[in-house]
Design a protein around this motif. Structure first.
Motif, PDB file in Angstrom:
ATOM      1  N   VAL A1546       0.876  -1.182   0.000  1.00 32.15           N
ATOM      2  CA  VAL A1546       0.000   0.000   0.000  1.00 32.15           C
ATOM      3  C   VAL A1546       0.908   1.225   0.000  1.00 32.15           C
ATOM      4  N   THR A1547       0.822   2.042  -1.007  1.00 32.56           N
ATOM      5  CA  THR A1547       1.636   3.251  -1.158  1.00 32.56           C
ATOM      6  C   THR A1547       0.778   4.466  -0.846  1.00 32.56           C
ATOM      7  N   LEU A1548       1.301   5.350   0.052  1.00 29.64           N
ATOM      8  CA  LEU A1548       0.588   6.562   0.444  1.00 29.64           C
ATOM      9  C   LEU A1548       1.449   7.758   0.071  1.00 29.64           C
ATOM     10  N   GLN A1549       0.883   8.720  -0.647  1.00 31.52           N
ATOM     11  CA  GLN A1549       1.572   9.920  -1.103  1.00 31.52           C
ATOM     12  C   GLN A1549       0.897  11.118  -0.429  1.00 31.52           C
ATOM     13  N   ALA A1550       1.654  11.772   0.417  1.00 34.90           N
ATOM     14  CA  ALA A1550       1.143  12.983   1.070  1.00 34.90           C
ATOM     15  C   ALA A1550       1.464  14.188   0.206  1.00 34.90           C
ATOM     16  N   SER A1551       0.517  15.057   0.046  1.00 33.31           N
ATOM     17  CA  SER A1551       0.691  16.225  -0.825  1.00 33.31           C
ATOM     18  C   SER A1551       1.327  17.363  -0.038  1.00 33.31           C
ATOM     19  N   CYS A1552       2.167  18.073  -0.735  1.00 34.77           N
ATOM     20  CA  CYS A1552       2.852  19.230  -0.133  1.00 34.77           C
ATOM     21  C   CYS A1552       2.590  20.435  -1.015  1.00 34.77           C
ATOM     22  N   LYS A1553       1.782  21.342  -0.538  1.00 35.29           N
ATOM     23  CA  LYS A1553       1.416  22.525  -1.298  1.00 35.29           C
ATOM     24  C   LYS A1553       1.623  23.756  -0.414  1.00 35.29           C
ATOM     25  N   ALA A1554       2.405  24.669  -0.923  1.00 37.50           N
ATOM     26  CA  ALA A1554       2.675  25.939  -0.203  1.00 37.50           C
ATOM     27  C   ALA A1554       3.280  25.657   1.169  1.00 37.50           C
ATOM     28  N   GLY A1555       4.132  24.609   1.245  1.00 32.90           N
ATOM     29  CA  GLY A1555       4.795  24.289   2.489  1.00 32.90           C
ATOM     30  C   GLY A1555       3.947  23.557   3.488  1.00 32.90           C
ATOM     31  N   VAL A1556       2.694  23.275   3.147  1.00 28.73           N
ATOM     32  CA  VAL A1556       1.787  22.570   4.054  1.00 28.73           C
ATOM     33  C   VAL A1556       1.647  21.137   3.553  1.00 28.73           C
ATOM     34  N   ILE A1557       1.888  20.212   4.474  1.00 21.85           N
ATOM     35  CA  ILE A1557       1.822  18.793   4.117  1.00 21.85           C
ATOM     36  C   ILE A1557       0.490  18.260   4.562  1.00 21.85           C
ATOM     37  N   GLY A1558      -0.264  17.722   3.572  1.00 19.40           N
ATOM     38  CA  GLY A1558      -1.566  17.134   3.866  1.00 19.40           C
ATOM     39  C   GLY A1558      -1.466  15.647   4.117  1.00 19.40           C
ATOM     40  N   PRO A1559      -2.380  15.094   4.904  1.00 11.25           N
ATOM     41  CA  PRO A1559      -2.319  13.657   5.176  1.00 11.25           C
ATOM     42  C   PRO A1559      -2.658  12.836   3.918  1.00 11.25           C
ATOM     43  N   ALA A1560      -2.124  11.617   3.891  1.00 11.28           N
ATOM     44  CA  ALA A1560      -2.408  10.660   2.792  1.00 11.28           C
ATOM     45  C   ALA A1560      -3.346   9.594   3.309  1.00 11.28           C
ATOM     46  N   VAL A1561      -4.400   9.289   2.510  1.00 12.49           N
ATOM     47  CA  VAL A1561      -5.426   8.339   2.929  1.00 12.49           C
ATOM     48  C   VAL A1561      -5.566   7.259   1.840  1.00 12.49           C
ATOM     49  N   ALA A1649       5.168   5.197   2.587  1.00 20.93           N
ATOM     50  CA  ALA A1649       4.639   6.562   2.556  1.00 20.93           C
ATOM     51  C   ALA A1649       5.767   7.533   2.260  1.00 20.93           C
ATOM     52  N   PHE A1650       5.446   8.576   1.496  1.00 22.70           N
ATOM     53  CA  PHE A1650       6.417   9.625   1.170  1.00 22.70           C
ATOM     54  C   PHE A1650       5.628  10.868   0.778  1.00 22.70           C
ATOM     55  N   VAL A1651       6.347  11.975   0.777  1.00 21.14           N
ATOM     56  CA  VAL A1651       5.748  13.278   0.469  1.00 21.14           C
ATOM     57  C   VAL A1651       6.075  13.610  -0.975  1.00 21.14           C
ATOM     58  N   SER A1652       5.063  14.047  -1.726  1.00 19.13           N
ATOM     59  CA  SER A1652       5.241  14.364  -3.156  1.00 19.13           C
ATOM     60  C   SER A1652       4.554  15.684  -3.428  1.00 19.13           C
ATOM     61  N   SER A1653       5.251  16.513  -4.188  1.00 20.77           N
ATOM     62  CA  SER A1653       4.656  17.805  -4.555  1.00 20.77           C
ATOM     63  C   SER A1653       3.651  17.675  -5.691  1.00 20.77           C
ATOM     64  N   THR A1654       3.703  16.543  -6.420  1.00 20.81           N
ATOM     65  CA  THR A1654       2.786  16.350  -7.558  1.00 20.81           C
ATOM     66  C   THR A1654       1.536  15.606  -7.160  1.00 20.81           C
ATOM     67  N   ALA A1655       1.440  15.115  -5.939  1.00 23.85           N
ATOM     68  CA  ALA A1655       0.253  14.362  -5.515  1.00 23.85           C
ATOM     69  C   ALA A1655      -0.926  15.285  -5.392  1.00 23.85           C
ATOM     70  N   ASP A1656      -2.072  14.725  -5.747  1.00 24.62           N
ATOM     71  CA  ASP A1656      -3.301  15.527  -5.676  1.00 24.62           C
ATOM     72  C   ASP A1656      -3.740  15.688  -4.221  1.00 24.62           C
TER      73      ASP A1656
END
Length: 1656
Positions: A1546-1561, A1649-1656
């Motif tokens: 199970v791969t989880l991509q957390a979005s990072c927009k404007a320096g704010v990291i959103g949770p991945a579900v 899990a990892f943080v990606s700037s391209t994740a929705d």
């Protein structure tokens, strides 16, 4: 040829110049290519076919991304530029080729010009030399002939020189023209030189770019191959490691098993070896005992052989002594007989035959006694069996109405009456005479009256029925089968039909075959017997009395069902001679067979006929039997012997061969008498009887002769006289027979001696063999001698007579010619046939010499004929044994009747002149006669002058004269120098007249101008004699003219049409000259009118009109042959009468048969009843029905029905014969327009202006006849769905007598109608079915005409139909997901189709996995294996399939039809046989027109347990591996060992927009499968190691829970990065998930899990 080439070369040059202009214009157009974008598009659209590959090349270059990025933008070439380059190169190459051709043409023309100049130069020199020679001769003035010859040569040379100078001018002009064209081409080459350089540069650049692309593409391919090899190496390494691990464990397990098995094997091996030793010892003991027994048997055999040899020697010595004694007795008997004057050989032969006859008679009596005893024993046994059955029967059953085997019992009782000396019982007494009576009736001859025959048969049938009823009441079997009941029903039907036949008065057939009524089996009608026999006729040919012959008969069931067969009986006349061995085979299926063994042992020597009768449930049938005796069939190879011409005293012999084709021996004799004496006939019969009653021993293989003999038809005919005589001879005592034979032999010897003395006195005699015995299939040579004693022709007729009375004597004619004089004329009468005056005739006279020396011959001609006949040479020498040929010349002159009054008859013209040939040294000269018929050579016309009268210059006047041949010989004649306005027929005035024949000559006068004609016709014979005929006529010019006055239509079939086009022109530009006293008319309009004959098949359009001066009108004449209405009605009436006559004739025939039966019954008062019978007959004749038959209604008043009308029309067409009709159509032409004041007044019509049009109309039978579609030529397809195809058949039949080559017209290739099969040749009587299809493409009505063409007819078929659109919907729509299913379980879903159309719709359901066009292992699977679908959601249409080979998805029904307004449910089932998550397929529902109703993707998954987990990332490709499993399966785990876990990612991509990291579900689903095969209805799940997950930021909701069967429970996984999480850092945690169902399964869930700037 030179002038033609020179004329054609400028034209070709202009054409080529035009081609150059076109090429240059295209080149100029390409120069401005890059300036206009629209021109570029047009250039691409107009790309020629040979440059299409450039487009593919440009597409490849565009698709190659690496090459596009690596190339320079300035050097990149567009597709249009490349195309322009290739076009320019092609145009330049064509221009260069054209330039080379022009250079070659110029060079050729210059060579021709050079050659012409050389010729002119040489001829100028020759002319100067001739002029000098002429001057020299003139100066000498001594030979004027030479001067003239030289001048003629000079003139010819000047003419040639002038022609050559003209040719020089033409060639010079051609050279200039060619040079001018060459210069123009060179100028054009100069203009395009810059363009050529540009093209060369572009080509070099194109080659460089092409090489760069090739290098780049090669590099890419190498990289791809290296990557692929690297991946394959890694995969192989992993597999090898796994294999090594599995092999080690497997090796350990096998070694342990081997040790255990060795211990067990050692234990049992000792026991096995011990048992084998015991068996070997027992076998050795048995072999020793067997060898001892064999040795004892051999010793006893040797002793027996020695004893047998000794006894055999004693028997042989005894037999030799007895044979010697017998020979000695025979010699003594021969000496005694010869002393008494009796032929000892014949006497001994007769004695041997009598002894053999006695021996065989004793054997026959012994065999009869043994057979009689056996038959009596069988009968007694049957009677005891019947008595025991009667005792066992408690109640006597009811007697049946008919018993099928009564005939067998009656035959048995009759046989008992013959064998048993005791008096027969009552039933036997009644049965025996009935059987005899019935056999007598069946064998009754044609001499007895029909009435008596009918009475006897009827009484016999009644007695047989009564006797059968009585026999049925006495005894009955213990039980009856169903098939016996059916046989009884069939037998009752047969008996009733037999009674009806007897009442009708039909005679009983001699073969007595039972008529088989047609029966229905399984809905099919069976005609004929249910069994066939092989052979069809059992034939015993050339049999001998006392021998046994066997035949095997094979019976085959040919009915449509299971049947049984029973043997009933043999015919009464064959009962004592034939025995049958037949075992009932039981039930036989169709095509099965059984065997019957027939044994024939003849006791009498006569032909026999009969049959084997069998019974089946479908009715009885019989197999005919024929037994034929031996017969004699002699023949000779030649019945006419011609010895030819021979000298007196010579002896010539000829040999003829006498052959016997039969198996019976006979004595023959040659004599010249034409009648056979009664004594000889008696001797012949005696010999035949002795040969038949006492034959030699013959093997049983003679039964095969009935298959080899070709004269089987002769053996079937039995002569009654011969049979009676053979019976009498058998009853004679042996001593009286021997005395008769000896007396007949003595009388025949006396006759032979008298005939021999008579034959010896003639020139033609017989050889040594004049009589003897002709054995079976034997050949004998007979010699005939010719010894001429008197000159002349000798004829003699001989007859070969035989002892067989049935063999006719064979006549032999012998002819011979005797010649005495040594020199004679070979042809004593020279016939010159018919000769004509003043014509020379020659004939050869052949002199033959038989002398041994040369002789002088002299030919003498009588003085009266010396002016007309002579022989050359007059004297000559004929050599020894040779011939001399002289020439006779005959030239009859007109004075023949005066010069030779004694030899010539002037009335008949017959000439007969005797001629003499004097031979030196021969007293009697040789004479011959010359015969001839002399006739004249005159031809005579019946009239001396012929007047044709007035005739239009556009018409023909025909007149007839008769020409007679006054000669007795046929003469060729011909009309020569015939004017162009006269035509002579037949054969254009040439032909042959037979003697005294009169021929009708047709003279056709067709004047070309309006004037008077006076001329003479000259008829010339083959002997160059002229006969003149004077003729005259007047030509007239009419105002209107027809382009053709005679129309000859082609032979037109009935129903077809032929059209001819004519033109009617008004040519009255000048006043028409009248031959009468009328005034010339003025030019003006003319009226015309065509009048058609009554009831003609001609139509003319227009039939009337008005033509102005100089106007022309098109006239169409159509010939349409057909059947007249009254002809069809007459045929219908005839068929109707024929049917009524048949219906009325049946009761009359029945009444006549009843009257004949009443007359035949003897009764009192017949005389008084005769008048009443006559009165009845008179009343019948006065019946009004007969008057109605004689009255024929008018066919016009008859209105036949449609079926009868079609039948009559088809009958007339089939019997139609070729018909020829001629019509003469008159076209009346007016003298002018009617008066302007009153148009109703008819204008004047002159008969001189009338035009005549002759029509020759041959009609023939139509070769094709429509036999289908109600005999109409309209084929209606009605309503058809758009896209569907409806096929109908249209049958035509060839009713002509020749083979037809069918051809069809072309249908519209874009139309809905099509012809599916090809036309073929049709033989007479054959039919051809045209398969026509209608497939509409739009909603509309269509109609088209198809023409079926033959050489003589065109048949038009009208095709019509209507296209309708189909409307079909499906529900539900979208894809179908079956979810998870237990392995080997099944789940179904429904899809409903609704038809809203007005016509039925045919559909079919297709699965991609079962489609041939889309294979299961296609490119999509290969792409998956090569990582082509990585990171995509695309899956192949066909996924995993069952291991059993069956499709995992099934559809029911696969195809069908939906009625208008109806619905159809389609069931889709999912049934996997192994666990997999990749089951998929594609379902397509399409109509017959290939339109798709819906396309659905079918998905499903299979699990081996009822609990499952889904929702993770894919770890493998969507399909299973194509390679077989290389990893060995895991061994079964024990309870202590743990089961392997199932990996889940199970791969989880957390979005990072404007320096704010959103949770991945992410979400996983735990499900439970509902199935009746599992006891567990629900399941549970829980997570382990939850604390570790929470430390890494993962949250699970819920941590544990339960799932009901058939439901899913979602599990949410949330990842929130903790504070201090570094970017690009990957968090990975493993959490086990345990699910409990029917079994416990552990899923190893790996969370990444990892943080990606391209994740929705």
């Amino acid at each position: 040829m030179d002038f033609e080439d020179r004329d054609s070369s400028p034209k070709s040059g202009s054409v080529r110049c035009g081609l150059v202009d076109v090429l240059l214009r295209s080149g100029d157009a390409t120069e401005d290519f890059g300036l206009d974008q629209e021109a570029c598009m047009d250039e691409e659209a107009d790309l020629p076919s040979d440059l299409v590959w450039l487009q593919d090349l440009s597409e490849e270059s565009d698709s190659d991304g690496d090459l596009a990025r690596g190339a320079d933008n300035s050097k990149r070439r567009s597709y249009a530029e490349t195309a322009r380059m290739f076009k320019l190169r092609r145009n330049l190459d064509q221009l260069d080729t054209f330039h080379r051709q022009k250079e070659h043409d110029v060079q050729t023309a210059r060579e021709k010009l050079k050659l012409c100049r050389q010729n002119i130069k040489s001829w100028l020199e020759q002319r100067e030399n001739l002029e000098w020679e002429i001057e020299q001769l003139k100066a000498k003035d001594n030979s004027s002939v030479a001067v003239f010859r030289l001048r003629a040569q000079h003139a010819l040379l000047c003419q040639r020189l002038q022609n050559e100078e003209e040719l020089h001018g033409q060639i010079h002009a051609e050279v200039r023209q060619q040079e001018l064209e060459l210069n123009e081409v060179e100028v054009e080459l100069g203009r395009v030189s810059l363009l050529r350089q540009e093209v060369q540069e572009e080509e070099q650049l194109f080659q460089v770019l092409k090489a760069q692309k090739a290098v780049t593409r090669l590099q890419q391919e190498r990289k791809a191959s290296q990557n692929q090899q690297r991946k394959m190496k890694l995969l192989r390494a992993k597999q090898a490691a796994k294999l090594e691990e599995g092999e080690e464990t497997e090796c350990q397990r096998k070694t342990e098993e081997a040790r255990a098995s060795q211990k067990k094997a050692a234990k049992y091996l000792k026991q096995t070896i011990k048992r084998l030793h015991q068996q070997a010892a027992e076998k050795e003991q048995q072999n020793r005992e067997f060898i001892e027994r064999r040795m004892q048997a051999v010793e006893s055999l040797k002793s027996n052989i020695a004893a047998n040899q000794e006894s055999l020697r004693v028997r042989q010595n005894r037999a030799k002594k007895e044979a010697q004694k017998k020979e000695q007795q025979e010699r003594q008997l021969q000496v005694a007989l010869e002393a008494q004057g009796i032929n000892s050989i014949r006497h001994m032969h007769q004695k041997k035959q009598l002894e053999e006859t006695k021996r065989k008679q004793q054997e026959f009596e012994e065999s009869q006694k043994s057979k009689r005893a056996g038959i009596v024993a069988k009968i007694l046994q049957e009677e005891q069996l019947l008595k025991s059955r009667k005792r066992n029967q408690s109640q006597p059953p009811k007697p049946p109405t008919n018993d099928k085997f009564s005939s067998l019992r009656t035959g048995r009782d009759m046989l008992l009456s013959y064998l048993d000396p005791n008096p027969p019982s009552l039933s036997e007494e009644t049965a025996t005479p009935l059987v005899r009576e019935f056999s007598d009736i069946s064998r009754s001859s044609s001499t007895c009256s029909d009435s008596e025959h009918l009475e006897k048969t009827e009484e016999t049938v009644q007695k047989c029925v009564a006797l059968e009823n009585f026999a049925d009441s006495v005894a009955e079997p213990e039980f009856t089968g169903l098939w016996e009941q059916e046989d009884k029903k069939a037998s009752t039907k047969d008996m009733t039909s037999a009674k009806v036949d007897v009442k009708k008065g039909e005679p009983v057939k001699a073969s007595r075959k039972l008529n088989m009524a047609s029966k229905k089996i399984l809905g099919k009608e069976l005609k004929g017997p249910p069994f066939t026999s092989k052979p069809e006729v059992v034939l015993f040919k050339d049999f001998e009395v006392g021998k046994c012959y066997k035949k095997k008969i094979v019976l085959t069931n040919i009915s449509y069902g299971v049947s049984q067969c029973r043997f009933v009986r043999v015919s009464a006349q064959l009962k004592d001679f034939i025995s049958v061995s037949f075992e009932p085979p039981g039930s036989l299926c169709t095509g099965m067979s059984c065997e019957v063994q027939a044994c024939f042992q003849p006791l009498i020597n006569e032909d026999l006929d009969g049959e084997f009768q069998f019974a089946t449930p479908l009715g009885p049938f019989s197999v005919p039997i024929r037994c034929a005796t031996k017969k004699c069939s002699p023949e000779v190879d030649c019945q006419f012997v011609d010895f030819g011409s021979h000298v007196v005293g010579q002896t010539i012999s000829r040999t003829i061969t006498l052959k016997n084709r039969g198996a019976l021996a006979a004595f023959f004799s040659l004599d010249t008498s034409t009648h056979v004496r009664p004594e000889s006939s008696r001797v012949q019969m005696t010999c035949q009887a002795s040969a038949n009653t006492g034959p030699e021993t013959y093997s049983e293989k003679t039964t095969s002769s009935d298959q080899q003999s070709s004269d089987s038809s002769d053996s079937q005919q039995v002569q009654p006289k011969q049979a009676n005589r053979s019976k009498e001879l058998q009853q004679m005592e042996p001593e009286s027979c021997a005395e008769a034979v000896s007396e007949a032999r003595l009388s025949s010897d006396v006759d032979a001696q008298t005939n021999q003395t008579f034959l010896d006195s003639c020139d033609i005699t017989l050889g040594d063999v004049r009589e003897g015995e002709l054995g079976p299939f034997q050949n004998i040579k007979l010699e005939i001698l010719f010894t001429p004693t008197i000159p002349g022709e000798t004829r003699r007729d001989f007859y070969i007579r035989f002892s067989d009375a049935n063999t006719k004597p064979i006549p032999i004619q012998v002819r011979g010619l005797a010649v005495s004089i040594p020199v004679w004329v070979v042809q004593p009468s020279v016939d010159l046939k018919i000769c004509m005056f003043d014509c020379l005739y020659q004939h050869s006279v052949l002199i033959q010499s038989r002398a041994n020396t040369a002789l002088k011959v002299t030919f003498e001609v009588c003085p009266e004929m010396r002016k007309h006949m002579e022989i050359l040479p007059k004297n000559g020498f004929v050599q020894a044994q040779s011939t001399f040929n002289a020439q006779l010349k005959f030239l009859p002159r007109q004075s023949l009747s005066k010069d030779a009054e004694n030899f010539f008859d002037s009335d008949t013209g017959v000439l007969e002149v005797p001629m003499t040939v004097q031979v030196a040294g021969q007293v009697q000269p040789a004479h011959f006669t010359v015969q001839a018929i002399v006739t004249s050579l005159d031809l005579q016309f019946d009239q001396s002058e012929l007047d044709f009268g007035c005739c239009s210059i556009y018409h023909v006047v025909r007149s007839r004269v008769f020409l007679t041949n006054m000669s007795l010989l046929p003469q060729d004649f011909g009309f020569v120098a015939v004017p162009e306005f006269i035509e002579v027929q037949p054969n254009d005035g040439f032909g042959t007249l037979l003697p005294q024949e009169t021929l009708e000559i047709e003279l056709m006068f067709s004047p070309k101008k309006a004037k008077e004609y006076n001329f003479q016709l000259r008829c010339k014979s083959e002997f160059n004699r002229d006969f003149l005929l004077s003729c005259r006529g007047v030509g007239v010019r009419p105002p209107l003219v027809l382009s053709h006055s005679l129309v000859q239509f082609r032979p037109t079939a009935v129903g077809d049409a032929s059209t001819a086009r004519l033109y009617l022109t008004n040519q009255s530009k000048e006043p028409t000259a009248r031959l009468t006293k009328d005034v010339t008319t003025v030019d003006g309009p003319r009226l015309f009118c065509f009048t058609l004959p009554k009831d003609s098949e001609i139509s003319i359009t227009p039939s009337a009109g008005r033509l102005l001066p100089g106007e022309r009108c098109l006239v169409q004449v159509t010939f349409r042959p057909g059947l007249l209405e009254h002809e069809i009605k007459e045929e219908a009436l005839r068929q109707l009468r024929h049917g009524e006559l048949i219906c009325r004739k049946e009761p009359e025939l029945n009444a006549l048969a009843e009257q004949e039966m009443e007359r035949a019954i003897p009764a009192e008062g017949n005389k008084g009843k005769r008048p009443s019978g006559n009165a009845k007959n008179s009343k019948v004749s006065e019946d009004p029905n007969t008057d109605n038959l004689t009255k024929s209604p008018d066919p016009v008043d008859v209105m036949p029905g449609p079926e009868l009308y079609k039948k009559a029309r088809a009958s007339l067409l089939r019997s139609f014969t070729r018909r020829y009709r001629e019509y003469t159509v008159s076209c009346f032409v007016s003298d002018g327009d009617p008066a302007e004041g009153d148009r109703q007044v008819q204008p004047a019509w002159s008969p001189i202006n009338t035009l005549y049009l002759k029509l020759e109309c041959p009609a023939e039978q139509p070769p094709l006849l429509v036999t289908s579609n109600s005999d109409t030529d309209i084929l209606d397809f009605h309503q058809v769905l758009v896209g569907h195809k409806v096929i109908k058949r249209f049958t035509v039949q060839n009713i002509s007598k020749e083979t037809l080559d069918l051809r069809s017209s072309l249908l519209d290739i874009h139309g809905p109608f099509s012809l599916l099969n090809a036309m073929r040749g049709l033989s007479p009587g054959e039919t051809h079915t045209l398969i026509l299809a209608f497939s509409p493409t739009s909603e509309k009505k269509c109609c088209e005409i198809l023409e079926v063409k033959t050489r003589k007819m065109v048949l038009e078929i009208t095709l019509q139909g209507e296209g309708v659109l189909p409307v079909v919907t499906s529900s539900p729509t979208g894809d179908l997901d079956f979810g998870y299913v237990l392995e080997k379980d099944s789940v179904s879903q429904q899809v409903q189709l609704a038809n809203s159309s007005v016509v039925p719709v045919v559909y079919r359901v297709l699965l991609a996995s079962q489609s041939v066009s889309s294979p299961q292992h296609g490119d999509d699977r290969i792409a998956l294996l090569l990582d082509g679908y990585r990171g995509s959601q695309i899956h192949p249409a066909v996924g995993t399939q069952n291991h059993s080979g069956l499709s995992v998805f099934s559809v029911t029904p696969v195809e069908g039809s939906i009625a208008p307004g109806q619905t159809q449910d389609i069931s889709i089932s999912f049934q996997p046989d192994h666990p997999s998550l990749c089951y998929s397929d594609k379902l397509t529902i399409e109509l017959m027109n290939k339109s798709k109703v819906c396309v659905m993707n079918l998905k499903g998954a299979a699990s081996s347990h009822n609990m499952y987990l889904c929702g993770g990332d894919p770890l493998t490709v969507p399909i299973e591996s194509l390679l077989p499993s290389l990893i060995t399966p895991h061994p079964q785990l024990t309870e202590a060992e743990e089961k392997p876990s199932i990996p889940v990612l199970v791969t989880l991509q957390a979005s990072c927009k404007a320096g704010v990291i959103g949770p991945a579900v992410r979400e996983l689903q735990v499900g439970c499968i509902r199935s009746p095969h599992t006891s567990k209805k629900s399941g549970e799940f829980y997570w382990d190691n939850v604390a570790t997950l929470q430390q890494q930021g993962f949250q699970l909701e819920p941590v544990k829970g339960s799932v009901e069967a058939g439901h899913r429970r979602p599990v949410a996984i949330t990842w929130t990065p903790q504070s201090g999480h570094k970017p690009f850092e990957v968090v990975q945690v493993c959490a086990p998930l345990t699910v409990k169902g029917d079994e416990i399964s552990i899923y190893k869930v790996t969370l990444v899990a990892f943080v990606s700037s391209t994740a929705d």
